[in-house]
Design an enzyme around this catalytic site. Structure first.
Site, PDB file in Angstrom:
ATOM      1  N   HIS A 285      -4.579 -22.211 -82.495  1.00  0.00           N
ATOM      2  CA  HIS A 285      -4.755 -23.156 -81.553  1.00  0.00           C
ATOM      3  C   HIS A 285      -4.383 -24.463 -82.458  1.00  0.00           C
ATOM      4  O   HIS A 285      -3.636 -25.414 -81.856  1.00  0.00           O
ATOM      5  CB  HIS A 285      -6.046 -23.409 -81.255  1.00  0.00           C
ATOM      6  CG  HIS A 285      -6.584 -24.533 -80.384  1.00  0.00           C
ATOM      7  ND1 HIS A 285      -6.090 -24.797 -79.117  1.00  0.00           N
ATOM      8  CD2 HIS A 285      -7.064 -25.879 -80.791  1.00  0.00           C
ATOM      9  CE1 HIS A 285      -6.533 -25.994 -78.638  1.00  0.00           C
ATOM     10  NE2 HIS A 285      -7.140 -26.662 -79.483  1.00  0.00           N
TER      11      HIS A 285
ATOM     12  N   ARG B 106       0.072 -18.036 -76.951  1.00  0.00           N
ATOM     13  CA  ARG B 106       0.100 -18.795 -78.126  1.00  0.00           C
ATOM     14  C   ARG B 106       0.138 -17.795 -79.278  1.00  0.00           C
ATOM     15  O   ARG B 106      -0.842 -17.138 -79.742  1.00  0.00           O
ATOM     16  CB  ARG B 106      -1.269 -19.624 -78.159  1.00  0.00           C
ATOM     17  CG  ARG B 106      -1.521 -20.539 -79.623  1.00  0.00           C
ATOM     18  CD  ARG B 106      -2.439 -21.410 -79.609  1.00  0.00           C
ATOM     19  NE  ARG B 106      -3.810 -20.767 -79.027  1.00  0.00           N
ATOM     20  CZ  ARG B 106      -4.659 -20.175 -79.504  1.00  0.00           C
ATOM     21  NH1 ARG B 106      -4.734 -19.814 -80.849  1.00  0.00           N
ATOM     22  NH2 ARG B 106      -5.957 -19.989 -78.984  1.00  0.00           N
TER      23      ARG B 106
ATOM     24  N   TYR C 245     -11.223 -14.142 -83.227  1.00  0.00           N
ATOM     25  CA  TYR C 245     -11.578 -14.047 -81.805  1.00  0.00           C
ATOM     26  C   TYR C 245     -10.680 -13.092 -81.160  1.00  0.00           C
ATOM     27  O   TYR C 245     -10.851 -13.049 -79.736  1.00  0.00           O
ATOM     28  CB  TYR C 245     -11.764 -15.334 -81.130  1.00  0.00           C
ATOM     29  CG  TYR C 245     -10.784 -16.292 -81.246  1.00  0.00           C
ATOM     30  CD1 TYR C 245      -9.534 -16.323 -80.336  1.00  0.00           C
ATOM     31  CD2 TYR C 245     -10.853 -17.215 -82.064  1.00  0.00           C
ATOM     32  CE1 TYR C 245      -8.591 -17.021 -80.473  1.00  0.00           C
ATOM     33  CE2 TYR C 245      -9.802 -18.042 -82.234  1.00  0.00           C
ATOM     34  CZ  TYR C 245      -8.373 -18.012 -81.608  1.00  0.00           C
ATOM     35  OH  TYR C 245      -7.561 -19.271 -81.377  1.00  0.00           O
TER      36      TYR C 245
END
Length: 396
Positions: free
Chosen positions: A284, A280, A293
């Site tokens: 998200h 990805r 993160y």
């Protein structure tokens, strides 16, 4: 012509040379199926290469076109959300090969159960992509008739669609129909109990279902290695059916592996699990900030494996596409994005009663009672604007 053809949101795709294998990626996993490497060089595989024999030059260009168009769509949808026209948007950037490669392997009678990110599969199934945005604009609980293209409504409840897919497949089996169901889910959803239960039922009944896991490395902020110490495809052996790990950024390999799995399920040999190892590249959802993160170095390593760049290199090297093709495609993408934007801005919300009418198939007394209460409540605001204006006039 090169990377300037690839529409991006947050990342600029640069030609950085050789691919760097991420942990568990193609460079480190000899069991992973890969036909087209990061440099656009096609490899021969005795099992899967023959399954691409039906792809002529036009079909190969078509795979690239679909990936390009759905990325352009994704860019436009992200922009619409940032401008307040959509409440939320789940980007698919980086996963185009996994979705287009698999979506182009299905037959019309096959039934697809997506999550909320299968925009590329929707394109491959022939949906009007503007309808995908109705739900994210908050004016519909769906947006399209699933029966028109055998493409179910987006499922926002994590992993619930895997159970639906198996139940539908068991119905196909009992009807002796020549069809397969496909359940899409992510690496995060693979940790849900629903996936385990669906695979138990599928294996026990030899149901004609293909489980298609897009392992994009992150379940929001949880990395895949925290969820599983082994490749997710290996889980299939515990249920007694085949599991295949494929390079999810290789549209040709995904197309071939999905074709193999569909034939396996269609001929009564039971379910198959496909793990498409991809990434990805964006957030998200538009409510997420991936810089919190994950490291830039990780993102950079995956930029070099961009599925569109890979296929473009192959088409150019084989003389199957030239500058004119890519220029025309860019113009097509821009025109398509303009149409999508116009369609979204023209969308109007449904009548208030529509939300109540969709609760049950038949009229229900409790729903009717609640609707009457809301109508009475709403009527109390009927003269609010006029009253406010009158009071303001008296104040002058």
């Amino acid at each position: 012509m090169g990377a300037e053809h690839l529409p991006t949101t947050e990342f600029e795709i640069e030609d950085l040379g050789q691919s760097i294998g991420a942990p568990g990626g193609p460079a480190e996993d000899p069991t992973m199926v890969q036909l087209l490497d990061a440099d656009g060089v096609l490899r021969e595989d005795p099992t899967y290469s023959p399954l691409l024999a039906d792809l002529d030059a036009g079909a190969l260009r078509g795979l690239y076109r679909d990936m390009f168009i759905v990325r352009r769509f994704d860019v436009e949808a992200t922009a619409l959300q940032r401008q307040g026209q959509l409440a939320l948007w789940p980007p698919l950037q980086g996963q185009e090969a996994a979705q287009i490669g698999s979506g182009r392997a299905f037959q019309p009678q096959d039934y697809v159960f997506p999550t909320y990110r299968e925009h590329g599969v929707a394109l491959a199934r022939g949906l009007d992509l503007s309808n995908l945005l109705r739900q994210f604009r908050g004016i519909s609980s769906g947006g399209w008739d699933p029966r028109e293209h055998n493409f179910h409504l987006y499922t926002l409840v994590l992993a619930a669609q895997t159970l639906h897919a198996v139940g539908y497949a068991m119905g196909i089996q009992r009807d002796q129909a020549d069809a397969v169901t496909i359940a899409y889910f992510g690496d995060g959803a693979s940790s849900e109990g629903d996936v385990h239960e669906s695979m138990v039922f599928a294996a026990s009944n030899q149901a004609p279902v293909v489980f298609f896991c897009q392992n994009n490395q992150w379940a929001i902020s949880v990395p895949s290695e925290v969820q599983s110490r082994i490749p997710l495809a290996n889980r299939a052996s515990g249920y007694g059916f085949p599991g295949i790990r494929v390079d999810g950024n290789d549209v040709l390999a995904v197309r071939a592996v999905t074709e193999w799995a569909l034939r396996h399920a269609r001929t009564g040999r039971g379910p198959v699990l496909i793990e498409a190892f991809t990434y990805r590249m964006s957030a998200h959802t538009t409510a997420d900030d991936p810089t919190k993160y994950r490291l830039a170095a990780e993102e950079d390593s995956w930029k070099r494996k961009d599925p569109l760049r890979r296929m473009e290199k192959y088409l150019r090297a084989q003389g199957l596409a030239d500058d004119a093709f890519f220029d025309d495609l860019k113009d097509e993408g821009d025109a398509f994005a303009k149409q999508i934007r116009a369609a979204v801005l023209a969308m109007e919300g449904p009548e208030f009663e529509a939300s109540f009418n969709a609760v049950y198939a038949d009229p229900h007394p409790l729903v009717a009672e609640e609707l009457a209460w809301f109508k009475q409540y709403e009527s109390g605001f009927a003269d609010l604007d006029g009253g406010t204006e009158a009071n303001a006039g008296e104040g002058r």
